[in-house]
Design an enzyme around this catalytic site. Structure first.
Site, PDB file in Angstrom:
ATOM      1  N   GLU A 208       0.886  -1.174   0.000  1.00 22.04           N
ATOM      2  CA  GLU A 208       0.000   0.000   0.000  1.00 22.04           C
ATOM      3  C   GLU A 208       0.924   1.224   0.000  1.00 22.04           C
ATOM      4  O   GLU A 208       0.980   1.968  -0.971  1.00 22.04           O
ATOM      5  CB  GLU A 208      -0.903  -0.021   1.235  1.00 22.04           C
ATOM      6  N   ASP A 287     -12.189   1.932   3.689  1.00 19.39           N
ATOM      7  CA  ASP A 287     -12.810   2.583   4.858  1.00 19.39           C
ATOM      8  C   ASP A 287     -13.773   3.652   4.336  1.00 19.39           C
ATOM      9  O   ASP A 287     -13.467   4.852   4.365  1.00 19.39           O
ATOM     10  CB  ASP A 287     -11.713   3.214   5.728  1.00 19.39           C
TER      11      ASP A 287
HETATM   12  N1  ADE Z   1      -6.866  -0.335   8.525  1.00 19.12           N
HETATM   13  C1  ADE Z   1      -7.930   0.270   8.015  1.00 19.12           C
HETATM   14  N2  ADE Z   1      -7.661   0.734   6.806  1.00 19.12           N
HETATM   15  C2  ADE Z   1      -6.393   0.399   6.511  1.00 19.12           C
HETATM   16  C3  ADE Z   1      -5.532   0.581   5.411  1.00 19.12           C
HETATM   17  N3  ADE Z   1      -5.909   1.237   4.320  1.00 19.12           N
HETATM   18  N4  ADE Z   1      -4.271   0.119   5.499  1.00 19.12           N
HETATM   19  C4  ADE Z   1      -3.872  -0.523   6.588  1.00 19.12           C
HETATM   20  N5  ADE Z   1      -4.643  -0.729   7.638  1.00 19.12           N
HETATM   21  C5  ADE Z   1      -5.896  -0.276   7.618  1.00 19.12           C
HETATM   22 ZN    ZN Z   2      -7.384  -1.897   4.202  1.00 18.46          ZN
END
Ligand code: ADE
Ligand code: ZN
Length: 346
Positions: A208, A287
């Site tokens: 990420e 999220d």
């Molecule tokens: N927890 C909630 N969203 C997240 C994300 N995008 N990356 C890592 N942990 C998370």
């Molecule tokens: Zn996530």
């Protein structure tokens, strides 16, 4: 693969809305909308440290993952009872059904909540009851994936797994979330090995913000079946070749990447390049209460920014079912429903 008829750009949002899909990467705590946060706080005799819903929403501006995680964690403080977890999950499931999500694999964690004095049972029983009701009342299947928090220790992850074992039947898998940089997958090799031996399906956030090396080790050390995010994979051609060859799915979350500044704009996002490379990419909301939209918003904004087409839409929806932890007969049924929408869409 079905021959896909061209669809004019102005009709694409309707096709994306109607298209059956699976959501494989969303954190249930990240679906807690400000309105519901204030309502739960009131019900539990707590306060939210913002004047009102609008002030809270204005705080949702982030420069990176960690800034988001700090606010997200503060938001979880309003969750105190099993009913709170039920209500939060139910609100998401209703929203997902409206977006034609037929199947969802929901991330949650227990460590945040046990850290606030709750038991793992309160969390898991509340979420699971909402999943059962979603099947009966909304006609969508929903399963749960317990995420370990990677900024905490290996011992704490083992403890979380231990606490969840009496509720093993209510979970399909385990994952790895929270602060990626500085917390490589290797830290959790042994707890993932144990979960694997217990029959849990395995996923992990990797690539990420973190480097391609974290994706390699999620695959080789943790032995995960899917990579969550994985957008940094394109920096490493050998990794891309492997992900394509082994058909390892990537659960991509475009609006999350935008809000956490992984990409400076959606037009810079590499989802189109992932599909052209033959990667099994999917679109997800991560999220949604914090990042400006649920799954269909992720589809429509990304398609508009990147000029993606009906062919890409079909591929992404098909990938979402191919990547899910469902059995072969359910997968066939979902693929048939998907084909029917594309065959009859005018
Ligand atoms: N927890 C909630 N969203 C997240 C994300 N995008 N990356 C890592 N942990 C998370
Ligand atoms: Zn996530």
């Amino acid at each position: 693969m079905l021959p896909i008829k061209p669809v004019p750009a102005e009709r694409l949002p309707e096709l994306l809305r109607r298209m059956p899909k699976a959501e494989l990467h969303m954190h249930i705590e990240g679906s807690l909308e400000p309105e519901q946060m204030f309502a739960l706080a009131q019900r539990n005799g707590l306060s939210v440290p913002y004047a009102d819903v609008a002030a809270l929403r204005r705080a949702y501006v982030f420069n990176n993952l960690q800034e988001f995680l700090d606010i997200y964690h503060a938001g979880t403080l309003v969750l105190r009872t099993e009913q709170d977890f039920y209500d939060m999950a139910w609100a998401y499931l209703v929203r997902a059904a409206a977006d034609n999500v037929l199947h969802t694999e929901i991330f949650f964690d227990t460590q945040t909540h046990t850290g606030h004095g709750l038991s793992a049972e309160v969390v898991i029983n509340g979420l699971h009851r909402a999943c059962v009701d979603a099947q009966a009342q909304l006609g969508i299947s929903a399963v749960l994936i317990l995420c370990f928090l990677r900024h905490l220790s290996e011992a704490e992850a083992f403890e979380a797994l231990e606490q969840a074992l009496p509720l093993r039947d209510k979970l399909v898998g385990v994952g790895l979330a929270s602060s990626e940089l500085g917390h490589p997958p290797e830290k959790f090799a042994r707890v993932f090995a144990k979960a694997r031996a217990l029959g849990f399906r395995l996923v992990a956030h990797a690539g990420e913000e973190g480097p391609p090396a974290y994706i390699w080790s999620a695959l080789d050390v943790l032995k995960v079946e899917r990579i969550d995010h994985g957008v940094q994979a394109l920096r490493d051609p050998a990794l891309v070749a492997r992900l394509v060859h082994e058909r390892i799915p990537l659960t991509v979350c475009p609006l999350s990447n935008l809000k956490l500044r992984v990409f400076s704009s959606l037009t810079e996002h590499n989802l189109g390049r992932m599909l052209e490379a033959g990667l099994v990419a999917t679109v997800n909301s991560d999220d949604p209460a914090y990042f400006g939209g649920y799954i269909n918003e992720n589809f429509t904004q990304t398609f508009a920014a990147l000029g993606l087409t009906a062919r890409h839409a079909y591929q992404l929806a098909r990938n979402s079912f191919a990547a899910s932890f469902i059995d072969a007969s359910a997968r066939r049924a979902y693929h048939d429903r998907l084909d029917e929408v594309f065959e009859t869409f005018e």
